[in-house]
Structure formats: C-alpha cells, structure tokens
Design an enzyme around this catalytic site. Structure first.
Site, PDB file in Angstrom:
ATOM      1  N   CYS A   1      -2.343   9.613   1.873  1.00 43.29           N
ATOM      2  CA  CYS A   1      -2.006   8.875   0.650  1.00 43.29           C
ATOM      3  C   CYS A   1      -3.060   9.120  -0.419  1.00 43.29           C
ATOM      4  O   CYS A   1      -2.743   9.219  -1.599  1.00 43.29           O
ATOM      5  CB  CYS A   1      -1.875   7.389   0.954  1.00 43.29           C
TER       6      CYS A   1
ATOM      7  N   GLU B   1       0.879  -1.167   0.000  1.00 45.44           N
ATOM      8  CA  GLU B   1       0.000   0.000   0.000  1.00 45.44           C
ATOM      9  C   GLU B   1       0.917   1.217   0.000  1.00 45.44           C
ATOM     10  O   GLU B   1       1.444   1.598   1.042  1.00 45.44           O
ATOM     11  CB  GLU B   1      -0.876   0.005   1.265  1.00 45.44           C
TER      12      GLU B   1
HETATM   13  P1  NAD Z   1       7.967   5.263   4.883  1.00 43.56           P
HETATM   14  O1  NAD Z   1       8.085   4.505   3.617  1.00 43.56           O
HETATM   15  O2  NAD Z   1       9.037   6.229   5.204  1.00 43.56           O
HETATM   16  O3  NAD Z   1       7.882   4.277   6.143  1.00 43.56           O
HETATM   17  C1  NAD Z   1       6.868   3.317   6.262  1.00 43.56           C
HETATM   18  C2  NAD Z   1       7.303   2.245   7.238  1.00 43.56           C
HETATM   19  O4  NAD Z   1       8.383   1.502   6.658  1.00 43.56           O
HETATM   20  C3  NAD Z   1       7.822   2.777   8.570  1.00 43.56           C
HETATM   21  O5  NAD Z   1       7.356   1.962   9.607  1.00 43.56           O
HETATM   22  C4  NAD Z   1       9.340   2.635   8.426  1.00 43.56           C
HETATM   23  O6  NAD Z   1      10.036   2.510   9.646  1.00 43.56           O
HETATM   24  C5  NAD Z   1       9.431   1.376   7.611  1.00 43.56           C
HETATM   25  N1  NAD Z   1      10.700   1.196   6.881  1.00 43.56           N
HETATM   26  C6  NAD Z   1      11.576   2.145   6.493  1.00 43.56           C
HETATM   27  N2  NAD Z   1      12.609   1.561   5.829  1.00 43.56           N
HETATM   28  C7  NAD Z   1      12.373   0.240   5.800  1.00 43.56           C
HETATM   29  C8  NAD Z   1      13.061  -0.886   5.240  1.00 43.56           C
HETATM   30  N3  NAD Z   1      14.204  -0.748   4.564  1.00 43.56           N
HETATM   31  N4  NAD Z   1      12.507  -2.114   5.386  1.00 43.56           N
HETATM   32  C9  NAD Z   1      11.324  -2.268   6.038  1.00 43.56           C
HETATM   33  N5  NAD Z   1      10.635  -1.246   6.590  1.00 43.56           N
HETATM   34  C10 NAD Z   1      11.150   0.000   6.469  1.00 43.56           C
HETATM   35  O7  NAD Z   1       6.538   5.978   4.826  1.00 43.56           O
HETATM   36  P2  NAD Z   1       5.905   6.997   5.865  1.00 43.56           P
HETATM   37  O8  NAD Z   1       6.586   8.311   5.701  1.00 43.56           O
HETATM   38  O9  NAD Z   1       5.834   6.388   7.204  1.00 43.56           O
HETATM   39  O10 NAD Z   1       4.404   7.108   5.316  1.00 43.56           O
HETATM   40  C11 NAD Z   1       4.022   7.968   4.291  1.00 43.56           C
HETATM   41  C12 NAD Z   1       3.882   7.212   2.986  1.00 43.56           C
HETATM   42  O11 NAD Z   1       2.922   6.177   3.146  1.00 43.56           O
HETATM   43  C13 NAD Z   1       3.341   8.091   1.872  1.00 43.56           C
HETATM   44  O12 NAD Z   1       4.004   7.779   0.677  1.00 43.56           O
HETATM   45  C14 NAD Z   1       1.875   7.676   1.798  1.00 43.56           C
HETATM   46  O13 NAD Z   1       1.287   7.926   0.544  1.00 43.56           O
HETATM   47  C15 NAD Z   1       1.967   6.224   2.105  1.00 43.56           C
HETATM   48  N6  NAD Z   1       0.679   5.707   2.580  1.00 43.56           N
HETATM   49  C16 NAD Z   1      -0.028   4.860   1.769  1.00 43.56           C
HETATM   50  C17 NAD Z   1      -1.273   4.391   2.176  1.00 43.56           C
HETATM   51  C18 NAD Z   1      -2.081   3.463   1.300  1.00 43.56           C
HETATM   52  O14 NAD Z   1      -3.093   2.965   1.769  1.00 43.56           O
HETATM   53  N7  NAD Z   1      -1.698   3.218   0.072  1.00 43.56           N
HETATM   54  C19 NAD Z   1      -1.771   4.762   3.433  1.00 43.56           C
HETATM   55  C20 NAD Z   1      -1.036   5.618   4.229  1.00 43.56           C
HETATM   56  C21 NAD Z   1       0.207   6.075   3.794  1.00 43.56           C
END
Ligand code: NAD
Length: 491
Positions: free
Chosen positions: A274, A240
């Site tokens: 998002c 997602e």
């Molecule tokens: P992010 O990608 O920075 O982090 C998301 C999660 O991934 C965090 O828990 C982080 O610690 C973890 N993470 C980071 N590096 C990792 C790795 N190498 N391996 C595994 N996990 C890792 O995103 P964010 O800033 O927390 O959230 C915002 C983003 O999420 C935006 O792009 C938004 O559009 C998206 N989002 C999508 C939806 C959807 O339903 N499609 C919903 C909410 C947010």
C-alpha cells in the site's frame, strides 16, 4: 485462480501462487456463524476489559513470545499462501511485533484515567477523562502484509480492552488462523481473538453484525462497500485503503540512496505494498544520473528470486493495462515493459515520460513498476505528488530541504531520506487522507482509534455562580455578561 470459492460446499481453497498447489481448504463463514462469533466475543468482552491494562499487557506479551518463537513457521506460511520471499515475511513479522510490544506497554499511559483542568466558569468541578473499549471490534484484513497489517488493528484493539473477530483475506486465511492459535496457546480458549474465514460475503456479514467498530484494511473500492454496510447500523469504521505514493528527488539528494529507496520501495513484495513507491519525481538537474542508477539496480532484481509472484491473478491484467496505457500515451519503458508480465511473475519495469493522465500515474498499479518523471523543480514535484486522489505515504530525498519539502506534501506520512521508516516507528500513527482512507493504526492515535472518550466531572463544592437552575438571579446574569465580555470580547 488463486482462491476458488464454492459457496454450495461453503468452503474455499487457498492455491499457492508459487506453484498452483492447494495449501488448504477453509469454511466460508456465513452471517449466522459470524453473528455467533460476535456474540461470544461480546460475552468475553467485559472479562477481557476487566483484566485491566497490566494483566492484558502481560497476556499480549505472552502472545508476542509465542509468535516470535514460531516466526519461522509463520513466515513459511506467509510465503506459501501469498508468495513473498521467506526473508521478507520474517521482516514483516519483526515489524509487527514492535507495534504489538508498544501497544501492550503504552495502553495504560495513553488510555488510562487522568485529571484534566476545568475552567473559570466550572472552577467547582473536578474533571477527568479516560478512553474506554468499544466492546467487540471487527477486523477485516488484506493479504499483502497478512501479519503486519491486521496486527496494526488487532494489537491495538486488544490492548485497549476490546475483544476481536478477525476476517483475514481469502488469500491468507491460514496466517489469520495461525495468529489466533498463537493467542490461544498463550492465553487459553476464551473467545478474545476469534477468526472467521471466508470471502467478501463473510466480511460483509461482519460489517452488519453490530460490532463496536470495523477496522478495515484493503482497497478503496471495497472500503466504500464496507462503509455503506456499516452505515446501516451506524457502526464506526477505520479505513486503511490504497495508495499511489510518490518519491521526490531534489537536485542535492544522495542519488545512490534515493535510487536504492525507489527500487526497494517500488519492487519489493512485487510492488504489492500500500505504501509502495509507484511514482518518482526527480529534479531535472539529476534526472539522468538518478534514472541510470534506478535502471541499473532494478535490472539486477528478478521476479522469482528477490521478489515473488503476483498474488492475485486478476492483478496481472491491471499491471499489463497500466503499462500498455503508459506506452500508448507516449511513455517509454527503459526497463521491462509489456513483455515483463510472464505467467504469475512480473519482471521489474521502469517507465519514463508517462503523462500525468495515464493510469500508471492515477491508479494503484500494485505491481513491480515505477514511473519516473523529470520535473523542473521541487515546486512542480510537490504539485504533481499532491495531484493524486490518494494520500497515504511519500518519500523525499534532499540534503538541505527535505523537511521543508515534506511539509508541503498531502499524505498521512512522509519519510525524509529513507523509504517508509515511519511505518516501523512504534510511536508514530499510520493512515491516509483522501482515497487512502481515514483513522489511524499504531501509536497513541492507533490505541484511541479502538476506544471512545469518556468524560467525567465531579462537583467539589457548590458553584459560587449557580448557572444551571431556574433560581438563577439577575445579579448572576450580570456576572455572566461581564465574564463573556472579559473572557472573549477582547479578541
Ligand atoms: P480487498 O479490498 O480486495 O479486500 C480486503 C478485505 O476485504 C478482504 O478480507 C476481503 O475479503 C474483504 N472484503 C471484500 N469485499 C467485502 C465486502 N463487500 N464487505 C466487507 N469485506 C469485504 O483488498 P486486498 O486485495 O485484500 O488488499 C490490497 C489492498 O489493500 C490495496 O489497495 C492496498 O493498498 C490496501 N492496503 C492498505 C493498507 C493501509 O495500511 N492503508 C495496508 C495494506 C493494504
């Protein structure tokens, strides 16, 4: 810095974007601790699966009750950790609980065993199908909707019979722990829902812990890293990811409703949604009156009042860069602009005449900005909406042609004459295409996402046509040839 990670100390601070105060300090779980959580979850999985749908539903309902009764406290924690207004946090909790209730109530109907028809060639077989849990599901969540988003995976994975290890965002670990504690309060201490706190390294360890599936919600860039790590153990993934959603306004649209949707969709949660509206394509015949309404409404919204601060400090630079790029390429700010970025807050910004190759159009801004473009007709609006590499959601405003326009948009979801309504309808799936990811949360698809389909056939009587045997005779072969011609050769 909102969150400081000190790996030597193996703890990190959550710093509130509201006032810079430290909310709490949490451990950074390492690979060993993650493996230990997964081991415990694996041990608990047969017990949880063995409870059956009805008993799990009862326990998930009990969890829902604890969350609902503690909702004010939970909303306060969301507000403190990531900055959104208290009332928006309550709205998020309300929506999440709708999906939790639906998952608990419908899991047996969607996933339970059922008979399915066999075929002419397999007439002697009774066929049945069921959807079985995967064992342990790892959930990696973002901070922007720290209850609604992870619960989209947690509720459905648990209802399907899996145990879960949840790695909340390093910006909102307290919310994750609160949800786990609520689950324990309702259901006791068995490790059915565990939380591991930490940064990306903890998430990466979870990807490598050989769970049955990773439910990831976050940015597209991180999603690719998650997929790469999961590929090593062939761990399946639900992705997602980000979006760049468009709102299309036709000449016959209710302009007040469309402007309201554009402004709420673009600015609420400080644009950190998002499914937020980032691009607007308005028909030339109504462009100016529509834009006037948007500017009037957006001008009445203040960051620091109706919308909170930008949660991630680094995002302030992205927002400023997108605004600057739009202006450098010939766009204009009719509200806000470069001066809108004020410390941790960004005031509403409406950009017009922004070229389609500007980053304000091509990349996820994740700030309270809207790029409003004039289009010749809805053909051009659809073409420009679909030109994005993302495909998460979209909105269409039109009195007569809403559904026909919506049908031409490439996205996982689309709402006609409203913003994002599909995300609160429990029976609808949510997810994207392209760079927005794949797989679905919510609804029947969201339940199946955390299962594997298990097919079973039971021989009711010996086949009149013994096919799978070396004793197959020439007359049987002749019947097969005739059947092939009869069943398939006439098309
Ligand atoms: P992010 O990608 O920075 O982090 C998301 C999660 O991934 C965090 O828990 C982080 O610690 C973890 N993470 C980071 N590096 C990792 C790795 N190498 N391996 C595994 N996990 C890792 O995103 P964010 O800033 O927390 O959230 C915002 C983003 O999420 C935006 O792009 C938004 O559009 C998206 N989002 C999508 C939806 C959807 O339903 N499609 C919903 C909410 C947010």
């Amino acid at each position: 810095m909102t969150s400081t990670v000190d790996s030597a100390m193996r703890t990190f601070d959550v710093v509130s974007p509201l006032d810079g105060e430290v909310v709490a300090s949490h451990p950074v779980a390492d690979a060993r601790e993650v493996a230990e959580a997964v081991r415990a979850a694996r041990e608990a999985a047969p017990w949880w699966a063995g409870l059956g749908f009805a008993e799990r539903a009862r326990r998930l309902d009990a969890w829902r009750g604890v969350i609902a009764r503690g909702a004010r406290e939970l909303a306060g924690l969301i507000h403190r950790e990531m900055g959104k207004p208290h009332s928006d946090a309550m709205l998020e909790i309300a929506m999440a609980l709708e999906h939790l209730a639906w998952a608990a109530k419908n899991a047996e109907r969607v996933l339970g065993p059922r008979s399915v028809p066999s075929s002419l060639l397999t007439i002697n077989q009774a066929a049945s199908l069921e959807y079985r849990p995967l064992g342990v599901v790892g959930v990696i969540g973002p901070w922007n909707y720290p209850v609604f988003t992870p619960l989209g995976s947690l509720s459905f994975a648990l209802a399907a019979g899996n145990t879960v290890v949840f790695k909340p965002s390093e910006y909102t670990p307290g919310v994750g722990l609160w949800l786990r504690d609520a689950f324990r309060q309702a259901n006791g201490d068995r490790p059915v829902l565990q939380v591991v706190t930490g940064d990306g390294s903890t998430g990466e360890a979870l990807c490598r812990a050989e769970v049955g599936k990773i439910g990831f919600t976050g940015s597209t860039a991180t999603g690719k890293k998650v997929m790469a790590a999961c590929a090593e153990t062939l761990t399946p993934v639900l992705m997602e990811c980000g979006g760049k959603d468009a709102l299309l306004v036709d000449a016959d649209a209710d302009l007040d409703a469309a402007a309201e949707a554009a402004v709420w969709g673009g600015l609420s949660n400080a644009g950190q949604t998002c499914l937020g509206v980032e691009r607007v394509y308005a028909h030339q015949e109504i462009y100016q009156p529509f834009l006037d309404r948007v500017v009037a409404l957006a001008g009445g919204v203040r960051a620091g009042d109706q919308i909170g601060p930008v949660t991630m400090p680094g995002q302030l630079l992205v927002i400023a860069r997108h605004i600057a790029d739009a202006l450098a390429k010939g766009g204009r700010a009719v509200l806000g602009g470069p001066s809108a970025v004020q410390g941790r807050f960004v005031q509403p910004t409406v950009l017009v005449d922004v070229p389609e190759d500007s980053t304000a159009i091509t990349e996820e801004t994740f700030g309270p900005t809207l790029a409003v473009s004039r289009v010749r007709d809805m053909d051009e609006a659809v073409a420009r909406a679909n030109a994005s590499r993302y495909g998460l959601g979209a909105s269409v405003f039109s009195r007569r042609n809403g559904e026909a326009i919506a049908a031409r948009i490439r996205s996982g979801a689309v709402s006609v004459n409203s913003f994002v309504a599909y995300a609160s309808i429990p029976s609808l799936p949510l997810g994207g295409v392209g760079d927005s990811g794949f797989g679905r949360v919510h609804g029947p698809d969201g339940l199946k996402e955390f299962t594997y389909a298990r097919a079973m056939s039971r021989q009711r009587f010996p086949s009149p046509l013994p096919l799978t045997t070396f004793r197959r005779s020439p007359p049987v072969d002749a019947v097969v040839r005739t059947l092939v011609r009869y069943l398939h050769g006439r098309h």
